[in-house]
Design an enzyme around this catalytic site. Structure first.
Site, PDB file in Angstrom:
ATOM      1  N   GLY A 179     -30.864  37.500 -11.655  1.00 16.01           N
ATOM      2  CA  GLY A 179     -30.539  36.825 -10.414  1.00 16.01           C
ATOM      3  C   GLY A 179     -29.216  37.345  -9.878  1.00 16.01           C
ATOM      4  CB  CYS A 180     -26.620  35.800  -7.743  1.00 16.27           C
ATOM      5  SG  CYS A 180     -24.940  36.117  -7.163  1.00 16.27           S
ATOM      6  CG  PHE A 181     -24.162  41.038  -9.442  1.00 14.98           C
ATOM      7  CD1 PHE A 181     -23.393  40.302  -8.544  1.00 14.98           C
ATOM      8  CD2 PHE A 181     -24.424  42.374  -9.120  1.00 14.98           C
ATOM      9  CE1 PHE A 181     -22.897  40.858  -7.373  1.00 14.98           C
ATOM     10  CE2 PHE A 181     -23.927  42.949  -7.946  1.00 14.98           C
ATOM     11  CZ  PHE A 181     -23.154  42.183  -7.077  1.00 14.98           C
ATOM     12  CD1 TRP A 182     -20.729  38.006  -7.919  1.00 15.32           C
ATOM     13  CD2 TRP A 182     -21.169  36.200  -6.660  1.00 15.32           C
ATOM     14  NE1 TRP A 182     -20.552  38.362  -6.606  1.00 15.32           N
ATOM     15  CE2 TRP A 182     -20.806  37.283  -5.804  1.00 15.32           C
ATOM     16  CE3 TRP A 182     -21.483  34.968  -6.101  1.00 15.32           C
ATOM     17  CZ2 TRP A 182     -20.754  37.141  -4.418  1.00 15.32           C
ATOM     18  CZ3 TRP A 182     -21.428  34.832  -4.713  1.00 15.32           C
ATOM     19  CH2 TRP A 182     -21.071  35.908  -3.888  1.00 15.32           C
ATOM     20  N   PRO A 237     -24.195  35.720 -14.388  1.00 14.48           N
ATOM     21  CG  PRO A 237     -26.270  36.782 -14.405  1.00 14.48           C
ATOM     22  CD  PRO A 237     -25.310  36.090 -13.487  1.00 14.48           C
TER      23      PRO A 237
END
Length: 221
Positions: free
Chosen positions: A34-37, A39
């Site tokens: 998903g949005c990498f922020w 993880p």
């Protein structure tokens, strides 16, 4: 990305990174969740994760950017200590922290991008075990990584950048290697609410940062 070459007699904030494992001593993993922020912060707070960075991968378009992503996916890439983590254990974190049941738009799809045949075998076995255990179809795919493109600076350590007093101080200290800092990875995770109270206290107690900076971190915890 090269390791941080800093002498160990530097102030403790920098020494924490000077003493970190070098890239040759780590192994690398790349995941789309998903949005990498999120993880990036999730893994950055974990002991044994040495460095994190976010970027684009999994597609064919040359030189993707956030506003011209082409067919690539937002991913997080980790350098981890193989004496602390196995690749299979990292996959357990991946499965537990993204929606592997649904089909997302390609930018945010679930994908495990393997770096070699061993990772490919472990990932495929883990994916099959998840499907067998749950009786559900697993939409997250396993693919061989072709190339990783680092995202723009403003995406790196995004949660930490929401505390500009802290991020600006660290960027002044680290310069071009801010993204490769283990300290920045941990603080990025803490800013997002990850990490134990003991872990947070132990790290902050060793950092020679201005009181205003430390107070801003503690305010977020």
């Amino acid at each position: 990305m090269s390791g941080i070459e800093l002498p160990t007699n530097q102030p403790t904030t920098l020494a924490r990174d000077a003493e970190a494992l070098r890239p040759a001593e780590t192994e690398t993993a790349t995941f789309g969740m998903g949005c990498f922020w999120g993880p990036d912060a999730l893994f950055g707070a974990k002991e044994g994760i040495v460095r994190t960075r976010v970027g684009y991968a999994g597609g064919t378009a040359p030189d993707p950017t956030y506003h011209d992503l082409g067919d690539h996916t937002e991913v997080v890439q980790l350098e981890y200590d193989p004496d602390t983590w196995t690749y299979a254990e990292l996959l357990d974190v991946v499965w537990a922290n993204h929606d592997w049941t649904g089909s997302q738009k390609r930018q945010y799809r679930g994908v495990i991008l393997t770096h070699d045949d061993t990772q490919q075998e472990v990932a495929e076995r883990s994916r099959a075990a998840l499907a067998g255990r749950t009786g559900q179809s697993v939409a997250t795919t396993v693919e061989l990584l072709d190339q990783f493109y680092p995202a723009e600076d403003y995406h790196q350590k995004y949660e930490l950048r929401t505390l500009p007093v802290v991020a600006d101080e660290l960027e002044d200290l680290y310069g071009d290697v801010f993204t490769a800092s283990t300290v920045a990875a941990r603080l990025n995770g803490f800013a997002a609410g990850y990490g134990s109270e003991e872990q947070q206290h132990d790290l902050l107690a060793t950092l020679d940062l201005p009181p205003t900076v430390l107070d801003e971190v503690r305010r977020r915890l």
